[in-house]
Design a protein around this motif. Structure first.
Motif, mmCIF file in Angstrom:
data_model
loop_
_atom_site.group_PDB
_atom_site.id
_atom_site.type_symbol
_atom_site.label_atom_id
_atom_site.label_comp_id
_atom_site.label_asym_id
_atom_site.label_seq_id
_atom_site.Cartn_x
_atom_site.Cartn_y
_atom_site.Cartn_z
ATOM 1 N N GLN A 34 -5.799 7.068 -13.836
ATOM 2 C CA GLN A 34 -5.425 5.938 -14.686
ATOM 3 C C GLN A 34 -5.586 4.578 -14.011
ATOM 4 O OE1 GLN A 34 -1.784 6.349 -16.999
ATOM 5 N NE2 GLN A 34 -1.610 8.432 -16.203
ATOM 6 N N VAL A 35 -5.403 4.532 -12.704
ATOM 7 C CA VAL A 35 -5.539 3.280 -11.958
ATOM 8 C C VAL A 35 -6.064 3.616 -10.563
ATOM 9 C CG1 VAL A 35 -3.137 3.253 -11.101
ATOM 10 C CG2 VAL A 35 -4.399 1.092 -11.343
ATOM 11 N N SER A 36 -7.036 2.863 -10.127
ATOM 12 C CA SER A 36 -7.623 3.136 -8.810
ATOM 13 C C SER A 36 -6.855 2.398 -7.717
ATOM 14 C CB SER A 36 -9.085 2.694 -8.788
ATOM 15 O OG SER A 36 -9.172 1.273 -8.867
ATOM 16 N N LEU A 37 -7.009 2.871 -6.506
ATOM 17 C CA LEU A 37 -6.422 2.168 -5.372
ATOM 18 C C LEU A 37 -6.982 0.756 -5.295
ATOM 19 C CD1 LEU A 37 -4.676 1.980 -2.854
ATOM 20 C CD2 LEU A 37 -6.571 3.014 -1.569
ATOM 21 N N ARG A 38 -8.256 0.614 -5.561
ATOM 22 C CA ARG A 38 -8.889 -0.713 -5.549
ATOM 23 C C ARG A 38 -8.174 -1.652 -6.530
ATOM 24 N NH1 ARG A 38 -13.622 -3.615 -3.525
ATOM 25 N NH2 ARG A 38 -13.715 -5.435 -4.851
ATOM 26 N N GLN A 39 -7.891 -1.186 -7.721
ATOM 27 C CA GLN A 39 -7.197 -2.018 -8.708
ATOM 28 C C GLN A 39 -5.791 -2.376 -8.226
ATOM 29 O OE1 GLN A 39 -7.930 0.828 -11.892
ATOM 30 N NE2 GLN A 39 -9.077 -0.740 -13.030
ATOM 31 N N LEU A 40 -5.094 -1.422 -7.640
ATOM 32 C CA LEU A 40 -3.754 -1.716 -7.113
ATOM 33 C C LEU A 40 -3.816 -2.771 -6.016
ATOM 34 C CD1 LEU A 40 -2.287 1.907 -6.953
ATOM 35 C CD2 LEU A 40 -1.751 0.112 -8.633
ATOM 36 N N LEU A 41 -4.804 -2.660 -5.150
ATOM 37 C CA LEU A 41 -4.940 -3.641 -4.065
ATOM 38 C C LEU A 41 -5.355 -5.013 -4.599
ATOM 39 C CD1 LEU A 41 -6.571 -1.434 -1.282
ATOM 40 C CD2 LEU A 41 -4.162 -2.136 -1.503
ATOM 41 N N GLU A 42 -6.172 -5.044 -5.635
ATOM 42 C CA GLU A 42 -6.532 -6.328 -6.246
ATOM 43 C C GLU A 42 -5.294 -7.011 -6.832
ATOM 44 O OE1 GLU A 42 -9.659 -5.226 -8.974
ATOM 45 O OE2 GLU A 42 -11.183 -5.308 -7.389
ATOM 46 N N ILE A 43 -4.438 -6.243 -7.478
ATOM 47 C CA ILE A 43 -3.174 -6.794 -7.985
ATOM 48 C C ILE A 43 -2.348 -7.314 -6.816
ATOM 49 C CG2 ILE A 43 -0.970 -6.206 -9.069
ATOM 50 C CD1 ILE A 43 -2.603 -4.148 -10.790
ATOM 51 N N PHE A 44 -2.221 -6.514 -5.781
ATOM 52 C CA PHE A 44 -1.451 -6.879 -4.585
ATOM 53 C C PHE A 44 -1.907 -8.230 -4.021
ATOM 54 C CE2 PHE A 44 -1.362 -6.489 0.155
ATOM 55 C CZ PHE A 44 0.009 -6.574 0.342
ATOM 56 N N PHE A 45 -3.224 -8.412 -3.888
ATOM 57 C CA PHE A 45 -3.722 -9.659 -3.313
ATOM 58 C C PHE A 45 -3.607 -10.844 -4.274
ATOM 59 C CE2 PHE A 45 -5.787 -6.859 -0.172
ATOM 60 C CZ PHE A 45 -5.340 -7.503 0.975
ATOM 61 N N THR A 46 -3.399 -10.574 -5.536
ATOM 62 C CA THR A 46 -3.250 -11.641 -6.522
ATOM 63 C C THR A 46 -1.811 -12.136 -6.618
ATOM 64 O OG1 THR A 46 -5.100 -10.780 -7.804
ATOM 65 C CG2 THR A 46 -3.573 -12.217 -8.979
ATOM 66 N N ILE A 47 -0.845 -11.256 -6.380
ATOM 67 C CA ILE A 47 0.557 -11.635 -6.616
ATOM 68 C C ILE A 47 1.286 -12.157 -5.386
ATOM 69 C CG2 ILE A 47 0.822 -10.097 -8.590
ATOM 70 C CD1 ILE A 47 2.544 -8.373 -6.396
ATOM 71 N N HIS A 48 0.625 -12.194 -4.242
ATOM 72 C CA HIS A 48 1.265 -12.776 -3.055
ATOM 73 C C HIS A 48 0.221 -13.526 -2.244
ATOM 74 C CE1 HIS A 48 -0.485 -9.669 -0.480
ATOM 75 N NE2 HIS A 48 0.135 -10.185 0.571
ATOM 76 N N ASP A 49 0.678 -14.289 -1.278
ATOM 77 C CA ASP A 49 -0.230 -15.062 -0.429
ATOM 78 C C ASP A 49 -0.464 -14.291 0.868
ATOM 79 O OD1 ASP A 49 -1.608 -16.818 1.184
ATOM 80 O OD2 ASP A 49 -0.245 -18.502 0.856
ATOM 81 N N PRO A 50 -1.634 -13.669 1.020
ATOM 82 C CA PRO A 50 -1.902 -12.873 2.210
ATOM 83 C C PRO A 50 -2.325 -13.711 3.417
ATOM 84 C CG PRO A 50 -3.796 -12.791 0.780
ATOM 85 C CD PRO A 50 -2.743 -13.596 0.058
ATOM 86 N N THR A 51 -2.230 -15.027 3.298
ATOM 87 C CA THR A 51 -2.657 -15.905 4.404
ATOM 88 C C THR A 51 -1.484 -16.476 5.190
ATOM 89 O OG1 THR A 51 -2.698 -17.944 3.098
ATOM 90 C CG2 THR A 51 -4.699 -16.564 3.058
ATOM 91 N N THR A 52 -0.266 -16.176 4.776
ATOM 92 C CA THR A 52 0.893 -16.726 5.486
ATOM 93 C C THR A 52 1.524 -15.636 6.334
ATOM 94 O OG1 THR A 52 2.289 -16.299 3.547
ATOM 95 C CG2 THR A 52 1.384 -18.512 3.778
ATOM 96 N N LEU A 53 1.609 -15.883 7.615
ATOM 97 C CA LEU A 53 2.143 -14.902 8.551
ATOM 98 C C LEU A 53 3.674 -14.899 8.481
ATOM 99 C CD1 LEU A 53 1.440 -12.854 10.768
ATOM 100 C CD2 LEU A 53 1.639 -14.728 12.413
#
Length: 179
Positions: free
Chosen positions: A67-86
């Motif tokens: 129903q949902v791929s890991l790729r799609q889950l990771l795309e959501i993940f990178f959209t809903i948070h800022d992965p550039t702030t440590l």
């Protein structure tokens, strides 16, 4: 049935935010808030908040790849948070809020690394991605009162002003993937 389905563990800031997003995604059959990749066994929220246990606030997703791929889950993940702030997401500051993908299989690691490389190549973000990609270690579920927190407290200040906009962004950007 969920015993045979894959799991991935994601750290994207406060687990209330991340959980509220992923419970709405088609194919995600379970979302559990917890702590991972720290040194203390069975940590409490209070311990994790000190920043001394090494744990990260995470959500463990069990999903149906039909129903949902890991790729799609990771795309959501990178959209809903800022992965550039440590070690921070907005006003939430500390190592427990670091951006992370904790994998359980070599295939998950590869998928995460490939997507990060694509996002970096396309210069999607204003700075370099600092998301750590590591094997899942020392996972412990968060206390019961943290589970389904947004669903139970949608009008609480943090939920209304921080979690709510992330849920709205999910609905706007990934409408086709909603339950």
């Amino acid at each position: 049935m969920t015993d045979s389905l894959p799991m991935i563990t994601l750290g994207g800031g406060c687990f209330w935010c991340t959980e509220a997003v992923f419970v709405r995604v088609r194919g995600v059959v379970d979302v559990q808030s917890g702590y991972s990749n720290g040194q203390v066994q069975r940590p409490s929220y209070e311990q994790v908040c000190t920043g001394t246990t090494g744990h990260n606030e995470v959500v463990r997703l069990t999903y149906d790849p039909a129903q949902v791929s890991l790729r799609q889950l990771l795309e959501i993940f990178f959209t809903i948070h800022d992965p550039t702030t440590l070690n921070r997401q907005g006003n939430d500051v500390g190592t427990q809020y670091r951006s992370a993908i904790y994998f359980s299989t070599p295939e998950q690691k590869l998928e995460a690394e490939l997507l990060i490389a694509e996002l970096e190549q396309a210069a999607v973000f204003h700075g370099p991605i600092v998301t750590e990609v590591l094997p899942l270690a020392n996972y412990w579920p968060a206390e019961d009162y943290h589970q389904d927190y947004y669903e139970q407290h949608p009008n609480q200040g943090y939920c209304a002003f921080v979690v709510g906009p992330k849920v709205a962004k999910l609905r706007q950007t990934f409408a086709a993937l909603l339950k």
